[in-house]
Design a protein around this motif. Sequence first.
Motif, mmCIF file in Angstrom:
data_model
loop_
_atom_site.group_PDB
_atom_site.id
_atom_site.type_symbol
_atom_site.label_atom_id
_atom_site.label_comp_id
_atom_site.label_asym_id
_atom_site.label_seq_id
_atom_site.Cartn_x
_atom_site.Cartn_y
_atom_site.Cartn_z
ATOM 1 N N LEU A 1 10.869 59.724 19.346
ATOM 2 C CA LEU A 1 10.805 59.422 20.776
ATOM 3 C C LEU A 1 9.445 58.867 21.198
ATOM 4 C CD1 LEU A 1 12.082 59.446 23.601
ATOM 5 C CD2 LEU A 1 11.332 61.828 23.825
ATOM 6 N N PRO A 2 8.325 59.536 20.878
ATOM 7 C CA PRO A 2 7.029 58.943 21.258
ATOM 8 C C PRO A 2 6.812 57.563 20.640
ATOM 9 C CG PRO A 2 6.753 61.244 20.641
ATOM 10 C CD PRO A 2 8.160 60.857 20.270
ATOM 11 N N LEU B 1 6.850 72.966 22.052
ATOM 12 C CA LEU B 1 6.590 72.753 23.478
ATOM 13 C C LEU B 1 5.094 72.731 23.775
ATOM 14 C CD1 LEU B 1 7.631 72.463 26.363
ATOM 15 C CD2 LEU B 1 7.721 74.969 26.508
ATOM 16 N N VAL B 2 4.372 73.733 23.279
ATOM 17 C CA VAL B 2 2.934 73.794 23.533
ATOM 18 C C VAL B 2 2.238 72.545 22.982
ATOM 19 C CG1 VAL B 2 0.807 75.031 22.976
ATOM 20 C CG2 VAL B 2 2.854 76.311 23.635
ATOM 21 N N SER B 3 2.618 72.132 21.795
ATOM 22 C CA SER B 3 2.004 70.952 21.184
ATOM 23 C C SER B 3 2.265 69.694 21.997
ATOM 24 C CB SER B 3 2.520 70.771 19.754
ATOM 25 O OG SER B 3 2.218 71.895 18.956
ATOM 26 N N LEU B 4 3.500 69.547 22.471
ATOM 27 C CA LEU B 4 3.868 68.353 23.227
ATOM 28 C C LEU B 4 3.209 68.308 24.608
ATOM 29 C CD1 LEU B 4 7.633 68.009 22.274
ATOM 30 C CD2 LEU B 4 5.905 66.221 22.026
ATOM 31 N N LEU B 5 2.779 69.456 25.097
ATOM 32 C CA LEU B 5 2.075 69.488 26.386
ATOM 33 C C LEU B 5 0.562 69.351 26.204
ATOM 34 C CD1 LEU B 5 4.041 72.314 28.267
ATOM 35 C CD2 LEU B 5 4.287 69.838 28.509
ATOM 36 N N VAL B 6 0.023 70.035 25.195
ATOM 37 C CA VAL B 6 -1.431 70.057 25.005
ATOM 38 C C VAL B 6 -1.970 68.704 24.528
ATOM 39 C CG1 VAL B 6 -3.297 71.037 23.616
ATOM 40 C CG2 VAL B 6 -1.566 72.537 24.620
ATOM 41 N N VAL B 7 -1.266 68.072 23.578
ATOM 42 C CA VAL B 7 -1.773 66.815 23.004
ATOM 43 C C VAL B 7 -1.939 65.723 24.065
ATOM 44 C CG1 VAL B 7 -1.224 64.925 21.432
ATOM 45 C CG2 VAL B 7 -1.012 67.288 20.648
ATOM 46 N N PRO B 8 -0.912 65.410 24.885
ATOM 47 C CA PRO B 8 -1.135 64.359 25.893
ATOM 48 C C PRO B 8 -2.133 64.756 26.972
ATOM 49 C CG PRO B 8 1.035 65.374 26.159
ATOM 50 C CD PRO B 8 0.489 65.859 24.867
ATOM 51 N N ILE B 9 -2.216 66.044 27.315
ATOM 52 C CA ILE B 9 -3.195 66.480 28.318
ATOM 53 C C ILE B 9 -4.618 66.244 27.806
ATOM 54 C CG2 ILE B 9 -4.185 68.507 29.455
ATOM 55 C CD1 ILE B 9 -1.324 69.565 29.794
ATOM 56 N N PHE C 1 5.520 52.958 14.546
ATOM 57 C CA PHE C 1 4.521 53.715 15.315
ATOM 58 C C PHE C 1 4.991 55.137 15.641
ATOM 59 C CE2 PHE C 1 3.476 49.307 15.817
ATOM 60 C CZ PHE C 1 2.100 49.284 15.750
ATOM 61 N N GLU C 2 5.685 55.747 14.694
ATOM 62 C CA GLU C 2 6.218 57.090 14.911
ATOM 63 C C GLU C 2 5.197 58.192 14.618
ATOM 64 O OE1 GLU C 2 9.818 57.312 12.631
ATOM 65 O OE2 GLU C 2 11.005 56.417 14.243
ATOM 66 N N THR C 3 3.975 57.805 14.257
ATOM 67 C CA THR C 3 2.955 58.813 13.973
ATOM 68 C C THR C 3 1.938 58.945 15.104
ATOM 69 O OG1 THR C 3 1.593 57.192 12.794
ATOM 70 C CG2 THR C 3 3.149 58.499 11.474
ATOM 71 N N VAL C 4 2.238 58.386 16.280
ATOM 72 C CA VAL C 4 1.244 58.448 17.374
ATOM 73 C C VAL C 4 0.918 59.891 17.741
ATOM 74 C CG1 VAL C 4 1.710 56.177 18.363
ATOM 75 C CG2 VAL C 4 3.091 58.135 19.092
ATOM 76 N N PHE C 5 1.906 60.767 17.747
ATOM 77 C CA PHE C 5 1.665 62.177 18.064
ATOM 78 C C PHE C 5 0.775 62.825 17.002
ATOM 79 C CE2 PHE C 5 2.878 66.630 17.412
ATOM 80 C CZ PHE C 5 2.608 67.167 18.666
#
Length: 522
Positions: free
Chosen positions: A64-65, A195-203, A319-323
């Motif tokens: 998705l990212p 969930l925590v990872s998906l919130l913390v990384v973009p913040i 570009f599936e490794t952006v996260f």
Amino acid sequence: MTEQTWFIIAIVIYLAIMLAIGWWGYRQTSQYDDYVLGGRGLPPFVAALSAGASDMSGWLLMGLPGALFLTGMSEAWMAIGLLIGAWANWKFVAPRLRAYTEVAQNSITVPSFFENRLRDKSRALRILSAVIIIFFFTFYVASGMVSGGRYFEATFDGNYLTGMLVVAAITIIYTFVGGFLAVSYTDVVQGLIMLVSLLVVPIMGLIALDNPGDIFSFAADNPYASYTEDDLNTTYFSMFAGVSAAVIIGNLAWGLGYFGQPHIIVRFMALRSPSEAKAGRFWGVSWMALALLGGLMTALVSTVYFAQNDAAVTDQVNFETVFLDLSRILFHPLIAGLVLTAVLAAIMSTMSSQLLVVSSSLIEDLYKIVAKTKPSERTLLLLSRGAVLVVALIALALSINPNDSILGLVGFAWAGFGAAFGPIVLASLYWKRLNSAGAIAGMATGAVVSIGWGMSPLSDLMYEIVPGIIASTVVMIIVTLATKPPQQEIVDEFDEAVTLAERKTPVRAAAEPAATEPKTIS
């Protein structure tokens, strides 16, 4: 210490927690029903996060990212469809399925529910359902093992086979030992990590930007990724540009697949009572909405961060490794390693759920049909654990030399289950007139059409779940109306299930007076 050493420490901590939960699950599992369905005692929070984690595999953190980063907001239609589908699944399927599966002779698998609900004395419906589950999920598990091997290659620069074996071994052990409870509670931990990872990384990425507001304009006005000054992605923020109506409908239709996913709806069957589906819906949809938002924000932040900081994305194709890349850059290696376990968590949670569903179908829906004598609880437990091991070994064999045919099956396995089982599940819960002939015809049609469409050039026009569900529904209705209506006892049981689904007390307690005379197939 080197970055790789910190990553290994983080992974070891994570894997140790998974094994500990597996041991706890083993201590809580003494009966066959406990191993397969957790004794129908799952709290709504656990059921919700378990369903979400087993649903959202590596696609949530990588696919998705990557798609949103490379193409733009037009890729968000699938996420919207999935969110709506998850809400509808909890709203319309969860409470009735929880009540009906216990009323219908305490059905503990999806195939056994179909047979008991429709009194199919031929056993064809149960066997067909089990075969579909076993076929698709064996390859699905194999794809998860392939993903695990690729994860270790990308994260640790390690050997594919070694990584695959480590991921497979840990997943097999806690599923083999702890059964449904171990799978469900490891899913909770894995879901929280995701969930925590998906919130913390973009913040943290947003904080690192000179001007955070750039994320809402930069991608359309500047070169990034593979775009140049002469070829900008000017339609990045448009949800309609370059996307046909058929593609939008197909992406939204991913949500329809939820009604037929055995590894998800089995969580509804394990709830303590039908009324707890409401709380499960709140937790499940909230988790999913925040996780999807995190994936979206990761993509938006990445379009700016990698361009302005002269940093490169490892995967220069999709570009599936952006996260993963953003995590490595922003955090200390130990924290980054813990964040990176989110991808591993996504892979393992899905794989363990599928292993258990396949094992349950092998024993409950095939072995118990042909067994000449009723097996003991100990025998059923041993056979279920053995089935987990056998399926895992077959999947391992398929994963040693990965190829596109295995990975390609994942793309239409969701459609296959959605088309084959989705209409039958909804009709079983909401249509009194449904009979076994209609269910068998609809299920077979849905599976064949979705697979055939997916393997043809037509899949480029529209996602195969749409024609699969339409064909399945039409055939199911026609055959049902053209054949004998159900017996009165089936209609009465339907009404009983609907009534119990609306009660706030557990089904078992509500139906206790009748427990001395269990229903039998007539």
